[in-house]
Scaffold this active site. Structure first.
Site, PDB file in Angstrom:
ATOM      1  N   LYS A 102      36.272  37.798  44.151  1.00  0.00           N
ATOM      2  CA  LYS A 102      36.229  38.509  42.874  1.00  0.00           C
ATOM      3  C   LYS A 102      35.488  39.831  43.013  1.00  0.00           C
ATOM      4  O   LYS A 102      34.451  39.899  43.691  1.00  0.00           O
ATOM      5  CB  LYS A 102      35.551  37.614  41.836  1.00  0.00           C
ATOM      6  CG  LYS A 102      35.581  38.123  40.412  1.00  0.00           C
ATOM      7  CD  LYS A 102      34.938  37.079  39.493  1.00  0.00           C
ATOM      8  CE  LYS A 102      34.960  37.498  38.034  1.00  0.00           C
ATOM      9  NZ  LYS A 102      34.362  36.453  37.170  1.00  0.00           N
ATOM     10  N   SER A 139      37.100  35.651  32.999  1.00  0.00           N
ATOM     11  CA  SER A 139      37.176  36.932  33.677  1.00  0.00           C
ATOM     12  C   SER A 139      37.717  36.854  35.108  1.00  0.00           C
ATOM     13  O   SER A 139      38.040  37.894  35.705  1.00  0.00           O
ATOM     14  CB  SER A 139      35.782  37.578  33.726  1.00  0.00           C
ATOM     15  OG  SER A 139      34.890  36.772  34.471  1.00  0.00           O
ATOM     16  N   SER A 182      34.603  31.363  33.136  1.00  0.00           N
ATOM     17  CA  SER A 182      35.418  32.398  33.782  1.00  0.00           C
ATOM     18  C   SER A 182      36.222  31.913  34.969  1.00  0.00           C
ATOM     19  O   SER A 182      37.219  32.545  35.331  1.00  0.00           O
ATOM     20  CB  SER A 182      34.520  33.561  34.233  1.00  0.00           C
ATOM     21  OG  SER A 182      34.056  34.294  33.131  1.00  0.00           O
TER      22      SER A 182
END
Length: 468
Positions: free
Chosen positions: A82, A157, A181
């Protein structure tokens, strides 16, 4: 129109075994992943950067280790990270104009451990700005698209990491989770997302964390075995993280002997779509038919607990980290994040302390709940994926809802610091994936993974009593 899911990448367990035994090589597996990314990513925007030269150099280093007699756990497995997690030398932006040219000076401990285990970091994947929004879009890179329907969002996210796995570009991804997330996006795209206990995977070094005390590094994989393999490579104490913890060894009791609480709305007064409810109920029925003791029981949350009541912590954290930059030029921020920072700047100390105290009460309430049951199961999300151009669905369960209503079932487990995993458990409307959430007491991460593998097998039709 919904399209068919893309072909899956080889599983991490199979890649690592093939590379360790010489039937493949880290370079060959990395080249294959790079080819999949080149072909599939333009339509998805899951990856925001790929460094082919660095990835191949890492792969060659892994092959040299194998030639020298090493047998690393994740030998040659391509991994996505990420774009909020430090990878030494790589551009890491948090999806923010403030960090558009930032290059990480060091590896996060989790990334360091991935490398030590023989994994190959192939690229950085998309996130909302500062990982603080429930959809995956930001001012630098735009939106990530759902792999089954590009008009839909994968949520956020960690939408980039989840889509990279679900679309078959890579077998593993490393996300973060401070409120769901790395569980909600996997639920929406049909991947496994595992939020470990707080501290089970050491955190940092890296960017300042808006939501301190609850954020974790989170494995995302195509199946439970791969998630468990990644977790074993990453977990364990590290003196650089004073909040890191050791997790309990695997529970040897048969899964059928455990007492599992099922809560259809996880003890919250929140609407849920009928297609999601039916998919989750089917998974519960499968467990009961396999002989698992499932009891209907809601966790007894403190009075007044909602995600909204806890959000001052995130808003205050964002304001503390980025308030000065916001005051200088609010136009540099995603407008949705700007709203959160502005709210944070208006909060009083008493309001922030009240949210902190409520989080402590949440943790105590769930710890007491687990004195009577081994595990808790329920939905990961109350809805399937929704259109890309909005923060959340306009209705859930036939009721008009606020934009964050899709996120209601995950954040409290962050505040409780417990492990929670989202497992694909079927589909809802238009064939879109639904996730079952599995939760255990803090430190019982391997219990969650073991039980998730058990359910995964049952849902695939391999369990007892499932004929017909």
């Amino acid at each position: 129109m919904t399209t068919s899911p893309r072909a899956a990448a080889p599983r991490a367990t199979a890649i690592a075994e093939a590379v360790r035994t010489g039937r493949s090589s880290a370079r060959a597996e990395t080249e294959a992943a790079l080819a999949r990314i080149a072909a599939g990513n333009p339509a998805l925007n899951a990856f925001v950067s790929v460094d082919k030269a660095d990835a191949l150099a890492e792969a060659d280093a892994v092959d040299r280790r194998l030639a020298a007699g090493e047998t690393p756990l994740l030998a040659g497995v391509p991994v996505a990270v990420k774009d909020t997690i430090w990878v030494a030398g790589r551009r890491v932006t948090q999806g923010s104009r403030l960090f558009a040219d930032f290059h990480a000076p060091a590896d996060a401990i989790a990334v360091e451990r991935l490398r030590a285990a023989g994994a190959v970091i192939v690229g950085m994947t998309n996130s909302s700005e500062f990982a603080c929004k429930g959809v995956t879009t930001n001012p630098l890179f735009g939106p990530t698209h759902h792999p089954q329907d590009p008009s839909l969002t994968p949520g956020g996210s960690s939408g980039g990491p989840a889509v990279a796995v679900a679309a078959g570009l890579v077998p593993l991804a490393l996300g973060t989770d401070a409120g769901g997330s790395s569980r909600r996006p996997p639920a929406h795209v049909g991947a496994v997302g595992f939020k470990p206990s707080f501290g089970a995977i050491p955190y940092g070094p890296g960017f300042g964390e808006p939501f301190t005390g609850i954020a974790v590094m989170a494995p995302i994989a195509a199946d439970v075995a791969d998630a468990a393999l990644m977790f074993e490579a990453l977990c364990g104490l590290d003196p650089r993280d004073p909040e890191s913890i050791a997790v309990a060894p695997a529970d040897t009791r048969p899964p059928e002997s455990l007492t599992v609480a099922y809560s259809p709305r996880l003890g919250l007064d929140a609407p849920i779509d009928e297609d999601v409810r039916q998919a989750v109920e089917h998974a519960v029925e499968v467990l009961e038919r396999a002989g698992v003791c499932v009891v209907r029981r809601d966790p007894p949350w403190p009075a007044g607990v909602t995600e909204t009541a806890l959000m001052p912590l995130q808003h205050a954290g964002l304001a503390a980290l980025y308030g000065d930059a916001f005051r200088r030029d609010p136009t540099r921020f995603d407008p949705d994040i700007a709203v959160q920072i502005e709210r944070g700047l208006t909060l009083t100390g008493a309001e922030v302390a009240a949210a902190q105290l409520l989080g402590v009460e949440v943790a105590r309430a769930l710890a007491a709940f687990f004195t009577g049951v081994d595990l808790l199961i329920g939905p990961t999300t109350p809805c399937v994926a929704w259109p890309l151009d909005r923060l959340g669905p306009e209705t859930i369960g036939g009721q008009a809802v606020a934009p964050r209503a899709h996120a209601v079932f995950t954040p409290l487990f962050n505040h409780a610091k417990v492990p929670a995993l989202s497992l694909p458990c079927g589909t809802g409307r238009a064939g879109l994936p639904v996730g079952l959430q599995i939760v255990a007491p803090r430190g019982q991460d391997r219990q969650v993974l073991r039980f998730a593998a058990f359910i995964e097998t049952l849902l695939a039709g391999g369990g007892p009593g499932l004929a017909g």
